[in-house]
Design a protein around this motif. Sequence first.
Motif, short mmCIF file in Angstrom:
data_model
loop_
_atom_site.label_atom_id
_atom_site.label_comp_id
_atom_site.label_asym_id
_atom_site.label_seq_id
_atom_site.Cartn_x
_atom_site.Cartn_y
_atom_site.Cartn_z
N THR A 190 0.84 -1.19 0.00
CA THR A 190 0.00 0.00 0.00
C THR A 190 0.87 1.24 0.00
O THR A 190 2.10 1.17 0.19
CB THR A 190 -0.90 0.03 1.24
N GLU A 191 0.25 2.38 -0.20
CA GLU A 191 1.00 3.65 -0.18
C GLU A 191 1.75 3.82 1.14
O GLU A 191 2.90 4.26 1.15
CB GLU A 191 0.04 4.82 -0.40
N GLN A 193 2.74 1.36 3.21
CA GLN A 193 3.78 0.35 3.34
C GLN A 193 4.99 0.66 2.48
O GLN A 193 6.10 0.21 2.79
CB GLN A 193 3.21 -1.02 2.95
#
Length: 248
Positions: A190-191, A193
């Motif tokens: 994700t953004e 992560q």
Amino acid sequence: MKILSMSTATKNLSVALNDDSRIIAEKNEYDARNHSAHLDPLIDQILKEHNLELAEIDRFAVAIGPGSYTGLRIGVTTAKVFASILNKDVVGVSTLQALASSCNEQATLIVAGIDARNNNYFAGAYINKENGNVPVCVVPDGHYHIDTLLSAISEYYAANNLEKVIYVGTGFEKQEDAIRKTNIPFSFGTEKQNVVHAGLIGKLALNAKPDDPDQLLPNYLRRTQAEIDWHKKTGEAYKPDSNYVEEV
């Protein structure tokens, strides 16, 4: 234990305050362009907001690489100076391990990487051991061409009972076609992560063995262009980073 951690390894600047494994505060500047000007003010903000003096910090932690050559020097130098002057612990943490620690999945190979251009990546692969809170490196951090990296990932995946691979960091989306050809179930991070978080660096540093501030150096994972040019010009063997810097 109060831990002040920082990452200047990538274009995103991150500073955090941890109390043991609990992240008390984290400040991030995304797509920052001048870490040398912004790092100290972020540290100062966190300390003031929690009524702390720098001397009350028990341990400093910093992403030591891979990452931007200039960025790494800023963060590592700051942490070393704080630790030396205040006689406190300092711990260097792999940037890639910090990225991997954003993923809690079990039975998953976590590939953490930073785009190094021209289909090359600073990358390593990690797994979360059951009941463990520190991702274990199973494909060493290194500078890989994407084909070499995917080959190493496929080999490890085939030899172990894993469910999928997750790619975190930067630049992997543009390799989606090549990744699909491995025929391994995968997803992208994700953004959140895909960004190095100082709070996670603090968690990794909690039970790590402290480093000697005088010996702590950035881990670039490849020679700088200046070193390569110097080697070509002089014909001399590559030297330790500290010696090279002194000679230049």
